[in-house]
Design a protein around this motif. Structure first.
Motif, PDB file in Angstrom:
ATOM      1  N   GLY A   1     -15.106  -2.507  43.573  1.00 29.70           N
ATOM      2  CA  GLY A   1     -14.340  -1.726  42.622  1.00 29.70           C
ATOM      3  C   GLY A   1     -12.965  -1.363  43.150  1.00 29.70           C
ATOM      4  N   ARG A   2     -12.066  -1.042  42.238  1.00 31.97           N
ATOM      5  CA  ARG A   2     -10.716  -0.629  42.624  1.00 31.97           C
ATOM      6  C   ARG A   2     -10.738   0.823  43.085  1.00 31.97           C
ATOM      7  N   ILE A   3     -10.005   1.103  44.154  1.00 29.54           N
ATOM      8  CA  ILE A   3      -9.981   2.459  44.713  1.00 29.54           C
ATOM      9  C   ILE A   3      -8.537   2.912  44.887  1.00 29.54           C
ATOM     10  N   GLY A   4      -8.349   4.221  44.968  1.00 23.80           N
ATOM     11  CA  GLY A   4      -7.023   4.792  45.106  1.00 23.80           C
ATOM     12  C   GLY A   4      -6.505   4.746  46.528  1.00 23.80           C
ATOM     13  N   ALA A   5      -5.257   5.179  46.688  1.00 22.22           N
ATOM     14  CA  ALA A   5      -4.597   5.098  47.988  1.00 22.22           C
ATOM     15  C   ALA A   5      -5.258   6.006  49.025  1.00 22.22           C
ATOM     16  N   ASP A   6      -5.589   7.236  48.641  1.00 23.94           N
ATOM     17  CA  ASP A   6      -6.180   8.171  49.599  1.00 23.94           C
ATOM     18  C   ASP A   6      -7.536   7.683  50.102  1.00 23.94           C
ATOM     19  N   GLU A   7      -8.359   7.146  49.200  1.00 22.31           N
ATOM     20  CA  GLU A   7      -9.660   6.630  49.603  1.00 22.31           C
ATOM     21  C   GLU A   7      -9.503   5.421  50.516  1.00 22.31           C
ATOM     22  N   ARG A   8      -8.545   4.569  50.208  1.00 19.94           N
ATOM     23  CA  ARG A   8      -8.320   3.376  51.040  1.00 19.94           C
ATOM     24  C   ARG A   8      -7.862   3.778  52.438  1.00 19.94           C
TER      25      ARG A   8
ATOM     26  N   LEU B   1      -5.385  -8.331  50.679  1.00 27.42           N
ATOM     27  CA  LEU B   1      -5.221  -8.603  49.250  1.00 27.42           C
ATOM     28  C   LEU B   1      -6.437  -8.069  48.489  1.00 27.42           C
ATOM     29  N   SER B   2      -6.199  -7.052  47.662  1.00 25.82           N
ATOM     30  CA  SER B   2      -7.287  -6.493  46.855  1.00 25.82           C
ATOM     31  C   SER B   2      -7.057  -6.853  45.393  1.00 25.82           C
ATOM     32  N   ASP B   3      -8.002  -6.520  44.573  1.00 24.53           N
ATOM     33  CA  ASP B   3      -7.968  -6.908  43.152  1.00 24.53           C
ATOM     34  C   ASP B   3      -7.215  -5.883  42.320  1.00 24.53           C
ATOM     35  N   PRO B   4      -6.221  -6.334  41.512  1.00 21.70           N
ATOM     36  CA  PRO B   4      -5.619  -7.669  41.516  1.00 21.70           C
ATOM     37  C   PRO B   4      -4.295  -7.642  42.275  1.00 21.70           C
ATOM     38  N   THR B   5      -3.867  -8.775  42.794  1.00 21.45           N
ATOM     39  CA  THR B   5      -2.544  -8.906  43.404  1.00 21.45           C
ATOM     40  C   THR B   5      -1.837 -10.049  42.696  1.00 21.45           C
ATOM     41  N   THR B   6      -0.847  -9.721  41.893  1.00 21.38           N
ATOM     42  CA  THR B   6      -0.210 -10.731  41.042  1.00 21.38           C
ATOM     43  C   THR B   6       1.298 -10.493  40.945  1.00 21.38           C
TER      44      THR B   6
END
Length: 282
Positions: free
Chosen positions: A53-60, A197-202
């Motif tokens: 799943g996609r996560i926010g900056a603080d969690e990352r 590279l996490s989802d998505p990188t475009t």
């Protein structure tokens, strides 16, 4: 069951239970309901289908850096320089995004250590206007690189973006060469530049700093590319292969060095940094 709800709501003596957050989340991959606490404990990876799943900056940052890291202040840039408006004013879109996020824009930089090795980590948050790259993102990226040069340590960047921020027009595209120059400065200083590279990188992010790393690590199933699949199919008039633009496909064809599960990401980064980071003379 409307009749049941009406009857239940009319019974005032029944206590109404309220919770601060949802107890269940729906996995975007398998569409199954997952207990929210279990999902969080599993680093926001579905325990059933392994969807990341996609996560926010603080969690990352919390997942990658050792405890005690610091967060760099967000750079101040001129907002809405083009006085842009589509269905909403750009300033209104920024206010709406900031109301839902703890940071002023889509790129946050943390400075600390990864398993004891000094590192600066920049994280792009897709939750802030799709992680789009504007002047604030480009400036924050460069500030992170400058901090890495000051500390003589590696710069790790986690990308997640839909591309350049259309509301800033040509000014957003200027962030591509600006960030590229900073990756060259890191190379001249002999410092590792690692991209996750996490989802998505475009889009323009892929066309610039996302593909200029010394090592490229991708999360499983991440969408990575420049143009969308439909645009490519309409251009070349051919059916694209299964899994096209996904992390595993790019790894197989040499565009990504490794695909790493989120639970193993910190250990992998620590190993890579141990090999590449500058060593002090004995």
């Amino acid at each position: 069951m409307n009749w049941f709800n009406r009857v239940r709501n009319s019974l005032t003596f029944l206590p109404k239970k309220e919770t601060d957050k949802d107890l269940w989340v729906k996995c975007p991959g398998c569409q199954q309901m997952v207990f929210a606490q279990e999902y969080e404990d599993n680093l926001y990876v579905c325990p059933r289908c392994d969807h990341h799943g996609r996560i926010g900056a603080d969690e990352r940052l919390r997942q990658i850096l050792d405890p005690g890291y610091g967060v760099l202040s967000q750079p101040d840039v001129r907002e809405d320089p083009l006085k842009f408006r589509d269905t909403k004013k750009y300033t209104d879109r920024l206010k709406q995004a900031r109301a839902k996020n703890p940071h002023k824009d889509a790129f946050t930089v943390g400075s600390g250590e990864i398993d004891g090795t000094p590192a600066v980590v920049g994280v792009q948050d897709f939750g802030f206007m799709g992680g789009s790259m504007g002047m604030a993102v480009g400036t924050a990226f460069c500030k992170g690189a400058e901090r890495a040069i000051e500390r003589n340590c590696a710069y790790v960047v986690v990308t997640a973006a839909g591309g350049a921020r259309m509301q800033e027009g040509i000014l957003s595209l200027m962030q591509m060469p600006k960030a590229t120059v900073m990756t060259r400065r890191l190379k001249e200083a002999g410092l590792p530049y690692i991209v996750v590279l996490s989802d998505p990188t475009t889009g323009g992010v892929t066309a610039s700093y996302a593909m200029l790393g010394d090592i490229h690590i991708a999360e499983p199933g991440a969408l990575i590319g420049f143009a969308g699949q439909r645009v490519i199919q309409d251009t070349i008039r051919e059916q694209l292969p299964e899994g096209f633009q996904r992390a595993e496909y790019l790894h197989k064809h040499g565009m990504v060095d490794m695909v790493v599960h989120r639970s193993e990401l910190k250990d992998t980064l620590a190993t890579v940094l141990d090999y590449l980071s500058p060593k002090k003379a004995a």
